[in-house]
Design a protein around this motif. Sequence first.
Motif, PDB file in Angstrom:
ATOM      1  N   LEU A  17      52.076  37.424  35.904  1.00  0.00           N
ATOM      2  CA  LEU A  17      51.848  38.832  36.280  1.00  0.00           C
ATOM      3  C   LEU A  17      52.348  39.843  34.960  1.00  0.00           C
ATOM      4  CD1 LEU A  17      52.393  39.323  39.987  1.00  0.00           C
ATOM      5  CD2 LEU A  17      50.276  39.731  38.732  1.00  0.00           C
ATOM      6  N   GLY A  18      53.592  39.492  34.538  1.00  0.00           N
ATOM      7  CA  GLY A  18      54.379  39.904  33.431  1.00  0.00           C
ATOM      8  C   GLY A  18      53.525  39.869  32.166  1.00  0.00           C
ATOM      9  N   ALA A  19      53.139  38.754  31.774  1.00  0.00           N
ATOM     10  CA  ALA A  19      52.419  38.485  30.601  1.00  0.00           C
ATOM     11  C   ALA A  19      51.217  39.209  30.483  1.00  0.00           C
ATOM     12  CB  ALA A  19      52.182  36.832  30.497  1.00  0.00           C
ATOM     13  N   LEU A  20      50.342  39.430  31.913  1.00  0.00           N
ATOM     14  CA  LEU A  20      49.360  40.060  31.566  1.00  0.00           C
ATOM     15  C   LEU A  20      49.631  41.712  31.940  1.00  0.00           C
ATOM     16  CD1 LEU A  20      47.228  38.174  34.200  1.00  0.00           C
ATOM     17  CD2 LEU A  20      46.910  38.424  31.666  1.00  0.00           C
ATOM     18  N   GLY A  21      50.821  42.120  31.919  1.00  0.00           N
ATOM     19  CA  GLY A  21      51.124  43.405  31.910  1.00  0.00           C
ATOM     20  C   GLY A  21      50.886  44.136  33.183  1.00  0.00           C
ATOM     21  N   LEU A  22      51.064  43.283  34.254  1.00  0.00           N
ATOM     22  CA  LEU A  22      50.763  43.871  35.635  1.00  0.00           C
ATOM     23  C   LEU A  22      52.213  43.515  36.578  1.00  0.00           C
ATOM     24  CD1 LEU A  22      47.267  41.684  36.467  1.00  0.00           C
ATOM     25  CD2 LEU A  22      47.904  44.347  36.020  1.00  0.00           C
ATOM     26  N   ASP A  23      52.208  44.687  37.720  1.00  0.00           N
ATOM     27  CA  ASP A  23      53.355  44.912  38.579  1.00  0.00           C
ATOM     28  C   ASP A  23      53.800  43.448  39.185  1.00  0.00           C
ATOM     29  OD1 ASP A  23      55.163  45.669  40.263  1.00  0.00           O
ATOM     30  OD2 ASP A  23      54.067  47.333  40.985  1.00  0.00           O
ATOM     31  N   PRO A  24      55.010  42.933  38.892  1.00  0.00           N
ATOM     32  CA  PRO A  24      55.465  41.706  39.543  1.00  0.00           C
ATOM     33  C   PRO A  24      55.305  41.982  41.099  1.00  0.00           C
ATOM     34  CG  PRO A  24      56.884  42.383  37.652  1.00  0.00           C
ATOM     35  CD  PRO A  24      56.012  43.616  38.087  1.00  0.00           C
ATOM     36  N   ALA A  25      55.447  43.330  41.492  1.00  0.00           N
ATOM     37  CA  ALA A  25      55.202  43.307  43.275  1.00  0.00           C
ATOM     38  C   ALA A  25      53.987  42.877  43.534  1.00  0.00           C
ATOM     39  CB  ALA A  25      55.354  44.943  43.484  1.00  0.00           C
ATOM     40  N   LEU A  26      52.895  42.672  42.850  1.00  0.00           N
ATOM     41  CA  LEU A  26      51.643  41.988  43.341  1.00  0.00           C
ATOM     42  C   LEU A  26      51.819  40.434  43.567  1.00  0.00           C
ATOM     43  CD1 LEU A  26      49.147  43.647  40.603  1.00  0.00           C
ATOM     44  CD2 LEU A  26      49.390  44.241  42.928  1.00  0.00           C
ATOM     45  N   ALA A  27      52.904  39.929  43.254  1.00  0.00           N
ATOM     46  CA  ALA A  27      53.203  38.646  43.581  1.00  0.00           C
ATOM     47  C   ALA A  27      52.952  38.290  44.953  1.00  0.00           C
ATOM     48  CB  ALA A  27      54.468  37.955  43.156  1.00  0.00           C
ATOM     49  N   ASP A  28      53.516  39.076  46.021  1.00  0.00           N
ATOM     50  CA  ASP A  28      53.732  39.091  47.292  1.00  0.00           C
ATOM     51  C   ASP A  28      52.027  38.986  48.045  1.00  0.00           C
ATOM     52  OD1 ASP A  28      56.132  38.714  48.003  1.00  0.00           O
ATOM     53  OD2 ASP A  28      56.582  40.675  48.197  1.00  0.00           O
ATOM     54  N   PRO A  29      51.387  39.786  47.767  1.00  0.00           N
ATOM     55  CA  PRO A  29      49.864  39.690  48.350  1.00  0.00           C
ATOM     56  C   PRO A  29      49.168  38.563  47.637  1.00  0.00           C
ATOM     57  CG  PRO A  29      50.080  42.005  47.360  1.00  0.00           C
ATOM     58  CD  PRO A  29      51.492  41.154  47.337  1.00  0.00           C
ATOM     59  N   LEU A  30      49.280  38.159  46.351  1.00  0.00           N
ATOM     60  CA  LEU A  30      48.822  37.122  45.735  1.00  0.00           C
ATOM     61  C   LEU A  30      49.180  35.900  46.344  1.00  0.00           C
ATOM     62  CD1 LEU A  30      48.742  38.515  42.068  1.00  0.00           C
ATOM     63  CD2 LEU A  30      46.674  38.333  43.445  1.00  0.00           C
ATOM     64  N   GLY A  82      32.299  33.155  46.611  1.00  0.00           N
ATOM     65  CA  GLY A  82      33.151  31.967  47.103  1.00  0.00           C
ATOM     66  C   GLY A  82      34.324  32.106  47.808  1.00  0.00           C
ATOM     67  N   PRO A  83      35.465  31.681  47.237  1.00  0.00           N
ATOM     68  CA  PRO A  83      36.863  32.080  48.138  1.00  0.00           C
ATOM     69  C   PRO A  83      37.311  33.550  47.887  1.00  0.00           C
ATOM     70  CG  PRO A  83      37.090  30.305  46.456  1.00  0.00           C
ATOM     71  CD  PRO A  83      35.774  30.803  46.170  1.00  0.00           C
ATOM     72  N   GLY A  84      36.548  34.382  47.168  1.00  0.00           N
ATOM     73  CA  GLY A  84      37.096  35.572  46.781  1.00  0.00           C
ATOM     74  C   GLY A  84      37.520  35.809  45.350  1.00  0.00           C
ATOM     75  N   LEU A  85      36.842  35.044  44.426  1.00  0.00           N
ATOM     76  CA  LEU A  85      37.350  35.187  43.032  1.00  0.00           C
ATOM     77  C   LEU A  85      36.079  35.627  42.129  1.00  0.00           C
ATOM     78  CD1 LEU A  85      39.088  31.681  43.166  1.00  0.00           C
ATOM     79  CD2 LEU A  85      40.292  33.759  43.106  1.00  0.00           C
ATOM     80  N   PRO A  86      36.379  36.456  41.032  1.00  0.00           N
ATOM     81  CA  PRO A  86      37.555  37.154  41.050  1.00  0.00           C
ATOM     82  C   PRO A  86      38.128  38.321  42.022  1.00  0.00           C
ATOM     83  CG  PRO A  86      36.002  37.960  39.562  1.00  0.00           C
ATOM     84  CD  PRO A  86      35.483  36.915  40.200  1.00  0.00           C
ATOM     85  N   GLY A  87      36.880  38.542  42.936  1.00  0.00           N
ATOM     86  CA  GLY A  87      37.106  39.860  43.661  1.00  0.00           C
ATOM     87  C   GLY A  87      38.198  40.212  44.400  1.00  0.00           C
ATOM     88  N   ILE A  88      38.962  39.327  45.296  1.00  0.00           N
ATOM     89  CA  ILE A  88      39.863  39.430  45.895  1.00  0.00           C
ATOM     90  C   ILE A  88      41.408  39.917  45.215  1.00  0.00           C
ATOM     91  CG2 ILE A  88      41.687  38.639  47.533  1.00  0.00           C
ATOM     92  CD1 ILE A  88      39.541  37.531  49.335  1.00  0.00           C
ATOM     93  N   PRO A  89      41.636  38.734  43.997  1.00  0.00           N
ATOM     94  CA  PRO A  89      42.800  39.322  43.207  1.00  0.00           C
ATOM     95  C   PRO A  89      42.451  40.730  42.576  1.00  0.00           C
ATOM     96  CG  PRO A  89      42.278  36.942  42.719  1.00  0.00           C
ATOM     97  CD  PRO A  89      41.336  37.636  43.624  1.00  0.00           C
ATOM     98  N   LEU A  90      41.349  40.969  42.007  1.00  0.00           N
ATOM     99  CA  LEU A  90      41.045  42.437  41.559  1.00  0.00           C
ATOM    100  C   LEU A  90      41.232  43.563  42.389  1.00  0.00           C
ATOM    101  CD1 LEU A  90      38.007  41.636  39.152  1.00  0.00           C
ATOM    102  CD2 LEU A  90      40.204  41.899  38.530  1.00  0.00           C
ATOM    103  N   ALA A  91      40.801  43.069  43.605  1.00  0.00           N
ATOM    104  CA  ALA A  91      41.066  44.275  44.609  1.00  0.00           C
ATOM    105  C   ALA A  91      42.332  44.511  45.165  1.00  0.00           C
ATOM    106  CB  ALA A  91      40.300  43.955  46.070  1.00  0.00           C
ATOM    107  N   ILE A  92      43.349  43.426  45.085  1.00  0.00           N
ATOM    108  CA  ILE A  92      44.761  43.577  45.445  1.00  0.00           C
ATOM    109  C   ILE A  92      45.314  44.465  44.144  1.00  0.00           C
ATOM    110  CG2 ILE A  92      46.931  42.313  45.117  1.00  0.00           C
ATOM    111  CD1 ILE A  92      45.443  40.058  46.825  1.00  0.00           C
ATOM    112  N   ALA A  93      44.939  43.975  42.880  1.00  0.00           N
ATOM    113  CA  ALA A  93      45.668  44.612  41.646  1.00  0.00           C
ATOM    114  C   ALA A  93      45.245  46.085  41.508  1.00  0.00           C
ATOM    115  CB  ALA A  93      45.143  43.993  40.381  1.00  0.00           C
ATOM    116  N   CYS A  94      43.707  46.543  42.230  1.00  0.00           N
ATOM    117  CA  CYS A  94      43.208  47.789  41.950  1.00  0.00           C
ATOM    118  C   CYS A  94      42.940  48.364  43.153  1.00  0.00           C
ATOM    119  CB  CYS A  94      41.986  47.720  40.836  1.00  0.00           C
ATOM    120  SG  CYS A  94      42.088  46.802  39.281  1.00  0.00           S
TER     121      CYS A  94
END
Length: 213
Positions: A17-30, A82-94
């Motif tokens: 997440l850090g390398a992608l410039g995203l909030d580390p707090a996203l780790a919990d739902p991911l 499928g199992p929610g890719l990329p939709g679920i990670p994107l919904a979590i992040a946005c």
Amino acid sequence: MTHPPMDPLRDPVESGLGALGLDPALADPLLAYLSLLQRWNATYNLTAIRDPRQMVTLHLLDSLAMQPHVAGLGSLADLGSGPGLPGIPLAIACPGLRVTLVESNGKKARFLREALRHLHLGNARVAESRAEALDEPGAYQAITARALATLADILVVGGHLLAPGGRLLAMKGARPDAEIAALPPGWQVEAIHPLRVPGLAAERHLVVVARGN
């Protein structure tokens, strides 16, 4: 907050997440999503990838690499989710992005509904349907697909879902010049963005396709 029971994966997720410039707090739902996917995968075979660390790279971070290109959008349809890719990670992040997970396979659609309930993802919904049969013409600013084959295939089954000015955001490996050359009439490539996925040496590109003028 109690952390999900996948702490060995917390460091690679937070580092990615850090390398992608995203909030580390996203780790919990991911991590909660990944834990649920692993449990269901043991019974329902939702993904061929079994190794948890590979799931972090090839599922979570690979999906999130396209986040900058959807962050400002209002609606996205993830075709053959499928199992929610990329939709679920994107919904979590946005959280401002409305995501429809389009999946015709019953067991995968059941998993998707459980994942949205488990994660309290109010900005995502499941459409248990084939993409070509989804009767929501012009409803989305963007469509995407990881599992479907070629650019032309995606547009044939999902092009009707795009609003005027909408875009196909196609995740690809190497630059797909042959697929670009075979685009259906009336469609053109607007941009090709190289993507860097933390922990992945292979090429990744996001191909943006729009209706021609």
